[in-house]
Design an enzyme around this catalytic site. Sequence first.
Site, mmCIF file in Angstrom:
data_model
loop_
_atom_site.group_PDB
_atom_site.id
_atom_site.type_symbol
_atom_site.label_atom_id
_atom_site.label_comp_id
_atom_site.label_asym_id
_atom_site.label_seq_id
_atom_site.Cartn_x
_atom_site.Cartn_y
_atom_site.Cartn_z
ATOM 1 N N THR A 235 0.983 3.412 -6.242
ATOM 2 C CA THR A 235 1.457 4.107 -7.441
ATOM 3 C C THR A 235 2.274 5.352 -7.123
ATOM 4 O O THR A 235 3.162 5.727 -7.895
ATOM 5 C CB THR A 235 0.242 4.485 -8.326
ATOM 6 O OG1 THR A 235 -0.354 3.288 -8.783
ATOM 7 C CG2 THR A 235 0.643 5.323 -9.523
ATOM 8 N N SER B 178 -1.162 -2.216 -3.815
ATOM 9 C CA SER B 178 -2.168 -2.534 -2.778
ATOM 10 C C SER B 178 -3.056 -3.709 -3.173
ATOM 11 O O SER B 178 -3.780 -4.244 -2.331
ATOM 12 C CB SER B 178 -3.008 -1.307 -2.433
ATOM 13 O OG SER B 178 -3.918 -0.990 -3.452
ATOM 14 N N THR C 49 -4.097 2.918 -4.412
ATOM 15 C CA THR C 49 -5.520 3.272 -4.437
ATOM 16 C C THR C 49 -6.438 2.054 -4.560
ATOM 17 O O THR C 49 -7.593 2.115 -4.160
ATOM 18 C CB THR C 49 -5.821 4.231 -5.614
ATOM 19 O OG1 THR C 49 -5.453 3.587 -6.841
ATOM 20 C CG2 THR C 49 -5.091 5.543 -5.462
ATOM 21 N N ASP C 50 -5.913 0.958 -5.134
ATOM 22 C CA ASP C 50 -6.810 -0.168 -5.454
ATOM 23 C C ASP C 50 -7.573 -0.682 -4.238
ATOM 24 O O ASP C 50 -8.764 -0.975 -4.324
ATOM 25 C CB ASP C 50 -6.020 -1.323 -6.079
ATOM 26 C CG ASP C 50 -5.564 -1.021 -7.503
ATOM 27 O OD1 ASP C 50 -6.002 0.021 -8.049
ATOM 28 O OD2 ASP C 50 -4.788 -1.809 -8.072
HETATM 29 N N1 ASP Z 1 -2.235 -0.760 -8.362
HETATM 30 C C1 ASP Z 1 -1.948 0.443 -7.603
HETATM 31 C C2 ASP Z 1 -2.083 0.118 -6.127
HETATM 32 O O1 ASP Z 1 -3.183 0.028 -5.651
HETATM 33 C C3 ASP Z 1 -2.867 1.523 -8.004
HETATM 34 C C4 ASP Z 1 -2.612 2.857 -7.325
HETATM 35 O O2 ASP Z 1 -1.911 2.988 -6.350
HETATM 36 O O3 ASP Z 1 -3.180 3.853 -7.813
HETATM 37 O O4 ASP Z 1 -1.094 -0.061 -5.465
#
Ligand code: ASP
Length: 335
Positions: free
Chosen positions: A12, A56, A89-90
């Site tokens: 993100t 991710s 973050t995922d």
């Molecule tokens: N869907 C995103 C990822 O994991 C969520 C994030 O980065 O906060 O790439």
Amino acid sequence: MKRIALLSAGGTLGAVREDGTETLIPGHDSPDLLDKVPELVRIADIVPRVLFNHDSSNLQPHHWVQVAEAVHRAFTEDDVDGVVVTHGTDTMAYTAAALSLMVRHLPGPVVLTGSQLPFSEVGSDGRRNLLDAFRVATEADLGEVVLVFNGKIIRGSRSKKMRALAYDAFESVGMPLVGTVEADIVLSPHARPRIAGTPVLDTRLADDVCLVKLFPGFHPSLLPTIADSHHGIVLEGFGAGNVPTDELSLVPTIKKVVGSGCHVVLTTQCVFGAAWSDVYKTGLLALESGAIPAYDMNSEAALVKLMWVLGHTTEPEKVRSMMHTDYAGEITARS
Ligand code: ASP
């Protein structure tokens, strides 16, 4: 000035809205980020590398290997003092657990960070997290893989994404924070200092491992079906590492799949606490059937570690002993 590698892996932090919609897709990578946070070049001499640019949720175990090789290369060929990895973050906790096993004896910090709101949006946490990550990479005496997020420094192998959208997305499970980043960086006594020398790269991995969450009504016949195509199963049991032992008992099934050469590791679906599995008869019978207790490893770390261990050996006693060896602070030795 310290020399820091900036490895970008997507997420993100650099995401943008897809044309005309609210949907986030990968966008900017590390050179773009450097343009947007000009202070970074005042903090460090930065070596930027774009590894890939994915959400991710699209990362697979081979991506962990790619990141681990890049981290190792940064220390050994680019001669950096630390590494920052920008990542979604995922699945950051899985990558962090993998990196902590695959690149050890670290001569400097390896810091994963990201954000909950894209960098380019008002109120984004990206700027703070990126600057904090660089501050930790340049200032902290750390020789371990950590997440830096919302002011927390969390051991990679103990991290867990707990909140889908809140800025305070991650918690440290099973140990206190490694430190905090506010006006000063404060490290706890648990922090592992840098180790002089060359880091060790060990990316051997068997990715035919499955993570299965138990639930009331779970049918035991599912386990042999999974074992047909997997060499390892991490079973997220109940409470202190317990499984059904009466109606729909898993006891004979665990024995059967372990006997067929599939390694079963028992964790707990409780976020906090541990799968000691000998507290209750419902855990002890699983252990007597051949399941390996994960103790206080969280499910993410146990899954990644079982993949990594099975990349090294399939000999049952060796698998058990490696699962219980502390390689990166991911498990507390039980006295
Ligand atoms: N869907 C995103 C990822 O994991 C969520 C994030 O980065 O906060 O790439």
